[in-house]
Write an enzyme that holds these catalytic residues in place. Structure first.
Site, PDB file in Angstrom:
ATOM      1  N   ARG A   1      56.911  19.950  35.738  1.00  0.00           N
ATOM      2  CA  ARG A   1      56.772  18.607  35.155  1.00  0.00           C
ATOM      3  C   ARG A   1      55.841  18.672  33.949  1.00  0.00           C
ATOM      4  O   ARG A   1      54.785  19.291  34.023  1.00  0.00           O
ATOM      5  CB  ARG A   1      56.189  17.646  36.202  1.00  0.00           C
ATOM      6  CG  ARG A   1      57.249  17.055  37.104  1.00  0.00           C
ATOM      7  CD  ARG A   1      56.660  16.273  38.241  1.00  0.00           C
ATOM      8  NE  ARG A   1      55.597  15.332  37.868  1.00  0.00           N
ATOM      9  CZ  ARG A   1      55.009  14.514  38.735  1.00  0.00           C
ATOM     10  NH1 ARG A   1      55.392  14.501  40.003  1.00  0.00           N
ATOM     11  NH2 ARG A   1      54.055  13.697  38.353  1.00  0.00           N
TER      12      ARG A   1
ATOM     13  N   ARG B   1      53.096  24.302  40.427  1.00  0.00           N
ATOM     14  CA  ARG B   1      54.114  23.465  41.076  1.00  0.00           C
ATOM     15  C   ARG B   1      55.388  23.393  40.235  1.00  0.00           C
ATOM     16  O   ARG B   1      55.349  23.192  39.033  1.00  0.00           O
ATOM     17  CB  ARG B   1      53.538  22.050  41.246  1.00  0.00           C
ATOM     18  CG  ARG B   1      54.520  21.050  41.806  1.00  0.00           C
ATOM     19  CD  ARG B   1      53.794  19.818  42.276  1.00  0.00           C
ATOM     20  NE  ARG B   1      53.688  18.806  41.230  1.00  0.00           N
ATOM     21  CZ  ARG B   1      53.310  17.554  41.476  1.00  0.00           C
ATOM     22  NH1 ARG B   1      53.004  17.169  42.703  1.00  0.00           N
ATOM     23  NH2 ARG B   1      53.231  16.686  40.494  1.00  0.00           N
TER      24      ARG B   1
HETATM   25  P1  AMP Z   1      53.580  10.682  40.355  1.00  0.00           P
HETATM   26  O1  AMP Z   1      54.930  11.304  40.420  1.00  0.00           O
HETATM   27  O2  AMP Z   1      53.275   9.779  41.516  1.00  0.00           O
HETATM   28  O3  AMP Z   1      52.486  11.673  40.072  1.00  0.00           O
HETATM   29  O4  AMP Z   1      53.624   9.695  39.083  1.00  0.00           O
HETATM   30  C1  AMP Z   1      53.855  10.195  37.774  1.00  0.00           C
HETATM   31  C2  AMP Z   1      53.379   9.168  36.745  1.00  0.00           C
HETATM   32  O5  AMP Z   1      54.101   7.926  36.908  1.00  0.00           O
HETATM   33  C3  AMP Z   1      51.911   8.749  36.861  1.00  0.00           C
HETATM   34  O6  AMP Z   1      51.036   9.670  36.221  1.00  0.00           O
HETATM   35  C4  AMP Z   1      51.935   7.389  36.163  1.00  0.00           C
HETATM   36  O7  AMP Z   1      52.030   7.529  34.761  1.00  0.00           O
HETATM   37  C5  AMP Z   1      53.262   6.799  36.659  1.00  0.00           C
HETATM   38  N1  AMP Z   1      53.089   6.038  37.942  1.00  0.00           N
HETATM   39  C6  AMP Z   1      53.678   6.316  39.137  1.00  0.00           C
HETATM   40  N2  AMP Z   1      53.307   5.398  40.065  1.00  0.00           N
HETATM   41  C7  AMP Z   1      52.475   4.539  39.441  1.00  0.00           C
HETATM   42  C8  AMP Z   1      51.753   3.389  39.856  1.00  0.00           C
HETATM   43  N3  AMP Z   1      51.817   2.938  41.126  1.00  0.00           N
HETATM   44  N4  AMP Z   1      50.977   2.752  38.934  1.00  0.00           N
HETATM   45  C9  AMP Z   1      50.913   3.176  37.658  1.00  0.00           C
HETATM   46  N5  AMP Z   1      51.563   4.248  37.184  1.00  0.00           N
HETATM   47  C10 AMP Z   1      52.351   4.943  38.069  1.00  0.00           C
END
Ligand code: AMP
Length: 222
Positions: A160, A127
Site C-alpha cells: 500500500r 506488509r
Molecule cells: P486503514 O485501511 O484503516 O488503515 O485506512 C486507510 C486510510 O483511510 C486512513 O489512513 C485514512 O486516510 C482513511 N480512513 C479509513 N477509515 C477512516 C476513518 N474512520 N476516519 C477517517 N479516515 C479514515
C-alpha cells in the site's frame, strides 16, 4: 454482537477479522477497504478522499459518518457487525453511539490491540496486500523481490502506498493524536478489552475469543 476492532495501523485488526466473522456470522466493515474500493471504482467519493489517504491523514468525520450510517443500514449488518478502522475520532464515536441508540442497539465491546510503535513500523514496512481480496501477508525484503500471488484468490500482491515509512510514521502520530483518546472514551463505558497485540496471531485470536465468550456468558446470566 456489535464489535469494534481498535488499534493503530498495523496492530492486526484486519488479520483478526476473519475468525470473528466465522465465529459470530457477522460482517466485517473496514472503512479503509470501503474507501480503497471507491478509489478503484473512480467514484466522486474516491477522488475526494484520495489526497487524505495518500498523505496518511484522516478523511473528514462528516464523510466517514455518512459512509457508516449507510453501511449499517444494509441487511447483513442487522444482527451485528465488526468495525475495523471506525471510529477514529471522538466525534465519530459519538455519532456511532447516537446512530445505534436510534436503532435500539449499542456497541458491545471494543477490542483494543495494543502494539508498540517500533513493532507497528516493522510490520507495516513488510506488509503486502492482495489487490482483489485485501488479504494481508508479511515478507522480508528478500522474499519480496519475487512476490508470490495471493493464496486465497491468486490476486496480485502489492505494498500500500500509505505503508511507505514516512507515511507510516505520520499515520501512527495521527492515531496517537486523534484516535487514542477513544481508549478513555470506551474505558469510561466499560467496553474496552485491552489485548497484547504483540502475541502471535493465534494467541491474539484465542485471547479475543476467550474475552468475548466471557462477555456473552455475563450478558446471558444478567
Ligand atoms: P486503514 O485501511 O484503516 O488503515 O485506512 C486507510 C486510510 O483511510 C486512513 O489512513 C485514512 O486516510 C482513511 N480512513 C479509513 N477509515 C477512516 C476513518 N474512520 N476516519 C477517517 N479516515 C479514515
Amino acid at each position: 454482537m456489535n464489535l469494534i476492532l481498535f488499534g493503530a495501523p498495523g496492530a492486526g485488526k484486519g488479520t483478526q477479522t476473519g475468525s470473528l466473522i466465522e465465529t459470530y456470522h457477522i460482517p466485517a466493515i473496514a472503512t479503509g477497504d470501503i474507501l480503497r474500493a471507491q478509489r478503484r471504482a473512480g467514484s466522486a467519493l474516491g477522488e475526494q478522499v484520495k489526497g487524505y489517504m495518500d498523505r496518511g491523514e484522516l478523511v473528514p468525520d462528516t464523510l466517514m459518518i455518512d459512509i457508516i450510517r449507510t453501511r449499517l443500514q444494509e441487511p447483513d449488518a442487522r444482527n451485528g457487525f465488526i468495525l475495523d478502522g471506525f471510529p477514529r475520532t471522538v466525534a465519530q464515536a459519538e455519532a456511532l453511539d447516537a446512530m445505534l441508540d436510534q436503532l435500539g442497539r449499542r456497541v458491545d465491546a471494543v477490542i483494543y490491540l495494543r502494539v508498540s510503535r517500533q513493532v507497528l513500523i516493522d510490520r507495516l514496512s513488510h506488509r503486502y496486500c492482495c489487490r482483489t481480496c485485501g488479504a494481508v501477508y508479511t515478507f522480508t525484503p528478500q522474499q519480496a523481490r519475487d512476490l508470490p500471488r495471493c493464496t486465497t484468490d491468486g490476486g496480485e500482491l502489492y505494498q500500500r502506498p500509505d505503508d511507505r515509512p514516512e507515511i507510516v510514521a505520520h499515520r501512527i502520530d495521527v492515531f496517537l493524536t486523534h484516535t487514542a483518546p477513544l481508549i478513555d472514551y470506551y474505558s469510561a463505558q466499560h467496553k474496552l478489552e485491552n489485548i497484547d497485540g504483540q502475541m502471535s496471531v493465534d494467541e491474539v485470536r484465542a485471547d479475543i475469543t476467550r474475552r468475548l465468550s466471557a462477555l456473552r456468558k455475563g450478558a446471558g446470566s444478567r
